[in-house]
Design an enzyme around this catalytic site. Structure first.
Site, short mmCIF file in Angstrom:
data_model
loop_
_atom_site.label_atom_id
_atom_site.label_comp_id
_atom_site.label_asym_id
_atom_site.label_seq_id
_atom_site.Cartn_x
_atom_site.Cartn_y
_atom_site.Cartn_z
N GLU A 126 6.98 7.34 9.15
CA GLU A 126 8.21 7.44 9.70
C GLU A 126 8.34 8.64 10.51
O GLU A 126 10.08 8.78 11.33
CB GLU A 126 9.07 7.44 8.28
CG GLU A 126 8.69 6.04 7.73
CD GLU A 126 9.70 7.01 6.47
OE1 GLU A 126 9.65 7.79 6.07
OE2 GLU A 126 10.34 5.49 5.71
N GLU A 154 -11.42 4.34 -2.92
CA GLU A 154 -11.30 6.02 -3.56
C GLU A 154 -12.74 6.77 -4.50
O GLU A 154 -12.57 8.12 -4.32
CB GLU A 154 -10.37 6.18 -4.61
CG GLU A 154 -10.78 5.37 -5.82
CD GLU A 154 -9.31 5.80 -7.40
OE1 GLU A 154 -9.50 6.52 -8.74
OE2 GLU A 154 -7.97 5.11 -6.45
#
Length: 273
Positions: free
Chosen positions: A81, A112
């Protein structure tokens, strides 16, 4: 015995399936209200990290986020963004998620748990001592994130983190930890809830403050935003109308001519001098 993360503590509520819709919504909202207060307690730590990121960026550095699952998605979201909001290049703030971009939509099994993969991912971007790396993990125990932070720190790279558990391995590995303790989730262990909200708030604070300090906001306006749709063109037009005291047609013409609010305003004011 290892301490369980604060985010894994049992919910204060039970028999959730027996609650009415109103009870569910009311109780979730009750828990959510505590999040901003927890974030407020960490403002000094956030300020320290923001100032360090700013100093690095002023000298050509970049900001990297690494995370897994919800935490990784929030980092990628914040990074993605920055270009449309502040008009910066897409390589200034970079978000990486365990398992790669496919993990933004679907869980990637065991991604992960690899302590070496984050550093491999970061090397693809030639991360260096000029940059800052922020690890994001609600529990503070994610191997991908901890491994990346440790490897980066060994290479002399500034490291910070955002976690929602106290005394976590991630905070211990990071030079500048931000520990927003949000407590047990409404649904036990569901860190997409309060912990995710806390992380989003902190990420908003970090990137927005840095961009303002870099001069990417004038007054309170996003003068460098990308004009990528009609809504944003309309917003830019209104900004020019307010700043130059001109009508909508004139403001729209200036925006079309110069391609950004900043250029339209600065060039017009220079002509009036």
């Amino acid at each position: 015995m290892k301490k369980n993360p604060d985010t894994e503590r049992t919910s204060k509520y039970n028999d959730l399936e027996k609650m009415s819709t109103t009870e569910l919504l009311t109780n979730i909202n009750k828990e959510d209200k505590s999040v901003p207060e927890s974030v407020e307690e960490q403002i000094p730590a956030i300020q320290t990290l923001v100032d360090i990121i700013l100093s690095k960026m002023e000298n050509g550095g970049r900001l990297f986020y690494i995370g897994a699952g919800t935490s990784g998605r929030l980092g990628v979201l914040d990074a993605s963004e920055c270009p449309p909001t502040f008009g910066v290049t897409d390589d200034l703030v970079i978000g990486l998620i365990a398992g790669g971009d496919v993990a933004l939509r679907k869980a990637v099994e065991n991604a992960e748990d690899d302590t070496a993969q984050a550093w491999k991912d970061l090397q693809g971007y030639k991360i260096s001592e000029e940059d800052v790396l922020v690890g994001i993990a609600a529990s503070g125990t994610t191997p991908y994130v901890i491994g990346g932070i440790k490897d980066a720190r060994e290479k002399g790279i500034v490291t910070g983190c955002i976690t929602c558990s106290s005394g976590s391995p991630l905070a211990e590995a990071s030079e500048y930890p931000i520990e927003v303790i949000t407590g047990p989730e409404f649904v036990t262990g569901s860190t997409r809830m309060k912990a995710g909200t806390a992380q989003k708030l902190v990420l908003n604070m970090i990137s927005t403050s840095v961009m303002i300090k870099l001069g990417r906001v004038k007054g309170n306006k996003m003068v460098d935003m990308q004009l990528s749709n009609k809504k944003l063109v309309g917003r830019g037009t209104r900004m020019i109308m307010e700043e130059l005291d001109v009508d909508e047609a004139k403001a729209a013409d200036l925006l079309k001519k110069y391609g950004s609010v900043r250029k339209a305003v600065s060039n017009s004011k220079n002509k009036l001098k």
